[in-house]
Design a protein around this motif. Structure first.
Motif, PDB file in Angstrom:
ATOM      1  N   GLY A  76       0.635  -7.873  -3.306  1.00 44.56           N
ATOM      2  CA  GLY A  76       1.043  -6.539  -2.859  1.00 44.56           C
ATOM      3  C   GLY A  76       2.275  -6.030  -3.592  1.00 44.56           C
ATOM      4  N   HIS A  77       2.663  -4.822  -3.246  1.00 43.78           N
ATOM      5  CA  HIS A  77       3.811  -4.179  -3.889  1.00 43.78           C
ATOM      6  C   HIS A  77       5.103  -4.954  -3.658  1.00 43.78           C
ATOM      7  CE1 HIS A  77       2.823  -0.447  -5.849  1.00 43.78           C
ATOM      8  NE2 HIS A  77       1.966  -0.152  -4.892  1.00 43.78           N
ATOM      9  N   LEU A 133       7.354  -9.475  -1.460  1.00 46.87           N
ATOM     10  CA  LEU A 133       6.754  -8.194  -1.102  1.00 46.87           C
ATOM     11  C   LEU A 133       7.808  -7.311  -0.456  1.00 46.87           C
ATOM     12  CD1 LEU A 133       3.396  -9.316   0.570  1.00 46.87           C
ATOM     13  CD2 LEU A 133       3.771  -8.586  -1.791  1.00 46.87           C
ATOM     14  N   PRO A 147      -1.960  -3.168  -6.996  1.00 50.23           N
ATOM     15  CA  PRO A 147      -1.588  -4.167  -5.996  1.00 50.23           C
ATOM     16  C   PRO A 147      -2.679  -4.286  -4.926  1.00 50.23           C
ATOM     17  CG  PRO A 147       0.276  -2.782  -6.504  1.00 50.23           C
ATOM     18  CD  PRO A 147      -0.920  -2.159  -7.186  1.00 50.23           C
ATOM     19  N   GLY A 200       4.517  -3.220   0.906  1.00 46.98           N
ATOM     20  CA  GLY A 200       3.560  -4.185   0.365  1.00 46.98           C
ATOM     21  C   GLY A 200       3.051  -5.141   1.421  1.00 46.98           C
TER      22      GLY A 200
END
Length: 194
Positions: free
Chosen positions: A12-13, A29, A175, A33
């Protein structure tokens, strides 16, 4: 030969990803995210791979990859071949900072996948590392989920499809994207959807 099904999941982000910074292994993250990973884990149409319908679950050593796996309810084994590119002295710096301080080095790195003037890995180095891992997975077979980095997935796709390394620039991996590679024999197939 046993067939292979490989799901590559992009973490994820992170703050570095959102700010176009060359990441580092300790970048976890960000709040968005983590929320997105938890939401995707709970809303997936095909949750069987989240729930253990795999032979192996692997993760990059990076905090963001491990946190993404955790959000999906996966218990991965760390696989160093899935680590992000080593950005050397550029780690943690923004694209703009590097462009200002080392414009020629950045240009060389962006235009030639075999260049690594910043003291880290070239994209060719990453492709060779990830390609070696993919080739081993191909021989082993089985169902594998691997949580890693967008760049790692981009070069994995390029390697699996036998494309020139420079085409990695044309493969976008967002992502939390899930890319599936399958094989029943001599070559990998990119499988979209599911």
């Amino acid at each position: 030969m046993r067939g292979t099904s490989l799901r590559l999941v992009a973490h994820g982000h992170t703050a570095a990803l959102r700010r176009a910074r060359f990441g580092g292994a300790d970048d976890g993250l960000d709040e968005g995210g983590l929320r997105a990973a938890l939401a995707q884990a709970g809303a997936g149409a095909d949750r069987s791979w989240h729930l253990g319908a795999y032979d192996a679950c692997l993760s990059s050593p990076a905090v963001a990859a491990r946190q993404t796996a955790d959000a999906f309810g996966l218990l991965p084994t760390i696989e160093t071949a899935l680590a992000d590119c080593d950005y050397g002295g550029w780690s943690g710096r923004s694209l703009e900072e590097v462009a200002e301080s080392q414009p020629q080095a950045l240009h060389d790195w962006l235009s030639a996948p075999d260049r690594a003037p910043h003291g880290g890995e070239s994209v060719v180095d990453v492709r060779d590392r990830v390609g070696g891992w993919l080739d081993a997975r191909h021989r082993t077979g089985g169902r594998v989920v691997a949580v890693t980095h967008p760049l790692v997935i981009r070069v994995a796709v390029v390697h699996a499809l036998g494309l020139p390394v420079a085409t990695y620039r044309q493969v976008d991996v967002e992502p939390l994207a899930v890319v599936r590679l399958t094989s029943q024999g001599a070559r990998w197939h990119l499988r979209l959807g599911g």
